[in-house]
Design a protein around this motif. Sequence first.
Motif, PDB file in Angstrom:
ATOM      1  N   TYR A 207      46.652  31.925  28.695  1.00  0.00           N
ATOM      2  CA  TYR A 207      47.813  32.445  29.429  1.00  0.00           C
ATOM      3  C   TYR A 207      47.592  33.870  29.901  1.00  0.00           C
TER       4      TYR A 207
ATOM      5  N   ALA B  76      51.599  15.463  19.424  1.00  0.00           N
ATOM      6  CA  ALA B  76      51.166  15.806  20.776  1.00  0.00           C
ATOM      7  C   ALA B  76      50.579  14.592  21.482  1.00  0.00           C
TER       8      ALA B  76
ATOM      9  N   ASN C  17      52.334  21.592  17.123  1.00  0.00           N
ATOM     10  CA  ASN C  17      50.945  21.170  17.329  1.00  0.00           C
ATOM     11  C   ASN C  17      50.629  21.046  18.808  1.00  0.00           C
ATOM     12  N   ARG C  18      51.593  20.493  19.518  1.00  0.00           N
ATOM     13  CA  ARG C  18      51.388  20.365  20.958  1.00  0.00           C
ATOM     14  C   ARG C  18      51.397  21.734  21.633  1.00  0.00           C
TER      15      ARG C  18
ATOM     16  N   LEU D   2      48.254  23.948  21.667  1.00  0.00           N
ATOM     17  CA  LEU D   2      47.149  23.656  22.576  1.00  0.00           C
ATOM     18  C   LEU D   2      47.363  24.458  23.841  1.00  0.00           C
ATOM     19  N   PRO D   3      46.428  25.316  24.194  1.00  0.00           N
ATOM     20  CA  PRO D   3      46.659  26.106  25.404  1.00  0.00           C
ATOM     21  C   PRO D   3      46.740  25.227  26.645  1.00  0.00           C
ATOM     22  N   TYR D   4      47.546  25.638  27.579  1.00  0.00           N
ATOM     23  CA  TYR D   4      47.695  24.949  28.862  1.00  0.00           C
ATOM     24  C   TYR D   4      48.100  23.489  28.689  1.00  0.00           C
ATOM     25  N   ASN D   5      49.089  23.263  27.835  1.00  0.00           N
ATOM     26  CA  ASN D   5      49.544  21.896  27.645  1.00  0.00           C
ATOM     27  C   ASN D   5      50.495  21.462  28.756  1.00  0.00           C
ATOM     28  N   ALA D   6      50.933  22.407  29.591  1.00  0.00           N
ATOM     29  CA  ALA D   6      51.774  22.086  30.753  1.00  0.00           C
ATOM     30  C   ALA D   6      53.073  21.409  30.356  1.00  0.00           C
TER      31      ALA D   6
ATOM     32  N   ARG E 205      55.665  29.905  23.610  1.00  0.00           N
ATOM     33  CA  ARG E 205      55.617  28.829  22.621  1.00  0.00           C
ATOM     34  C   ARG E 205      54.247  28.746  21.983  1.00  0.00           C
ATOM     35  N   PHE E 206      53.231  28.887  22.827  1.00  0.00           N
ATOM     36  CA  PHE E 206      51.855  28.844  22.329  1.00  0.00           C
ATOM     37  C   PHE E 206      51.635  29.934  21.287  1.00  0.00           C
TER      38      PHE E 206
ATOM     39  N   ARG F  71      50.934  29.403  17.222  1.00  0.00           N
ATOM     40  CA  ARG F  71      49.746  29.903  16.539  1.00  0.00           C
ATOM     41  C   ARG F  71      50.148  30.818  15.384  1.00  0.00           C
TER      42      ARG F  71
ATOM     43  N   ALA G 119      44.298  22.584  14.555  1.00  0.00           N
ATOM     44  CA  ALA G 119      45.028  23.555  15.378  1.00  0.00           C
ATOM     45  C   ALA G 119      45.077  24.915  14.711  1.00  0.00           C
TER      46      ALA G 119
END
Lengths: 348, 348
Positions: free
Chosen positions: A196, A339, B190-191, B194-198, B298-299, B303, B319
């Motif tokens: 990001y 996920a 968990n979702r 994940l980076p860039y999960n859109a 959120r990411f 983390r 993760a």
Amino acid sequence: MAFLRGLSLRGEGDGTWDTVLRGSARRMAGVLHTYAPLTEEAWAEPLRAELGWLSSTLGREPQYATRLDRLLEALRRLSAAGTSEVPPGPGGGPAAGAPAAGGGPLALGAARAAALLERQLTLARTRAHSAALQALGSSRFHALADAVAVLASDVPLSRAAAGPAGAVLEPLAAQAHQRLADAAGALPLNRASLPYNAEAVQASLGTELTTDLQDAPWHQVRILLRLSRYAAEVPGAGPAGEPARIADAGRLLQQHHEAAESASAVAAAARTPRIAPATAYALGVLHADQRHEVEAARFAFSRLWQSGSPAQAATAASAQPASSAQAAQPVPAAAPARAGAAPGARTP
Amino acid sequence: MAFLRGLSLRGEGDGTWDTVLRGSARRMAGVLHTYAPLTEEAWAEPLRAELGWLSSTLGREPQYATRLDRLLEALRRLSAAGTSEVPPGPGGGPAAGAPAAGGGPLALGAARAAALLERQLTLARTRAHSAALQALGSSRFHALADAVAVLASDVPLSRAAAGPAGAVLEPLAAQAHQRLADAAGALPLNRASLPYNAEAVQASLGTELTTDLQDAPWHQVRILLRLSRYAAEVPGAGPAGEPARIADAGRLLQQHHEAAESASAVAAAARTPRIAPATAYALGVLHADQRHEVEAARFAFSRLWQSGSPAQAATAASAQPASSAQAAQPVPAAAPARAGAAPGARTP
């Protein structure tokens, strides 16, 4: 130089023959480029140019088709009326890719944007198709086919080619790998490996030129990676690196390229006169989404590339997480339970 | 219950007294909520409602101001004509936040979008200001101030409050912490890690409702985190966890909230009748950008939260990277050399 014969024969396939033809033209041009010192320049240079013309002419139609699919899929995802954050119950989540149900003027904009992109890209695709057909019927193509047909027996080698294959080919292949390593090392990998970082979206409302300047080094690495891969395919040239990793890197850079091109196509569509504000809004969302896919591809590539190059890793220890392999491929299958079950998951 | 006196006194400050007043009203309401079993419900419940009314009435004006700043800053970033991907030379990159120079119809759209947002949010802010002034002059406010003034001496305690402070307060504080842990554990961490999960951008062209449903659990955790923090501030209640980590988590959830609210404001602005397509396009880009900031928050939160809760970490080992601390705070200062020098870097 038996490899040239093998490659040219692959061009005579059937079924998806134009894909094969395009691929082998690109491959031959790449090999001719890397091993240029082994052949006579006056012969190789025009042949390479013709091969480039053929592969780019044939490549345009599938590119437009892929781009349209990609953008329509993204629009579906962006307007999906799903509730995927809620842990899926026994009935599962809503069907992935379901069209937006209702949703007011902005949702209507998504449908209109899809129609606009479909019109524009289908037109471009049709034109590319005609151009490809015309190219395949042209005398220019037949001359090229003739030149390729005699490649196996009749390559005018330069004096530098006199020597055992290993001794002659290996240094040139190593040069190709080095050019790739240098170009990739010059990329802003440390910045891109921060999730990001909002780099790719930065100038998306600015001039096209700014974005192009930003993307160019990445596209360049994509081409050098391909050249390095082709160079290594020649028997006796030695390996280019771990094949799976090279293939992954190539795929990520391909995604980077497609997302960047798609974003440009969206921006071009937004310049269409007299579109409705809702359509323009949807195109804006889509544009930013594609630029974020550009960023996601850069992120994944950076993690992948840094995970395997010790020199880089030493200077950027903090950007080298234990999970880089996982981070580099956040495909749904690699994600933990919840996920993986979420609909609409995409592979960056 | 001397803490209530301390809190109420803080409400009588000066200078930024309305900020202090709002903060302490929120704090008192939070403490009353957590320790509700210790007080008589018939007394505490209306007081809590009035404190909530006051803090939300006073909070609106600064919210609009922050939102406008945030959106104008994002527009500047999105239309910055910088070339920050090129490693900065001795002259440095272009000045961060420089306005877009030229750039055709789409760049003009950014300027118009900024003007539109400025108009709308300034109007909302002015209205909120009037409402706050009116509230502070109302008899409702004076009644509340009277009720708070006697808090220190005159709290109607319930029978449950008869006991040593530690024994009485600690279980209730623990309950507040547990509610936070449960709600945060139910988030799709968990979702999100994940980076860039859109994920956050998913339904941004769909109905508002879908986005709200997706955001609500996160906003809920933000409120529970605040309650847990206030509960721990009461002497004798025991700690809520590592203070620095709780503060970081609160900041990230606050960013999440602000980005989500800003995205909604942009979508609302896009519904303005008769705006130019270029304006709508810029708003679309801005909307998607803010939704990506939602996702980035959120990411980072995921983390951070997973790095400190062993139960979570055990079920989601993949993760749990070694670099989570760095990933959770990708501020420019933490980034390696080249990244730190790039202009326009933002703190997600």
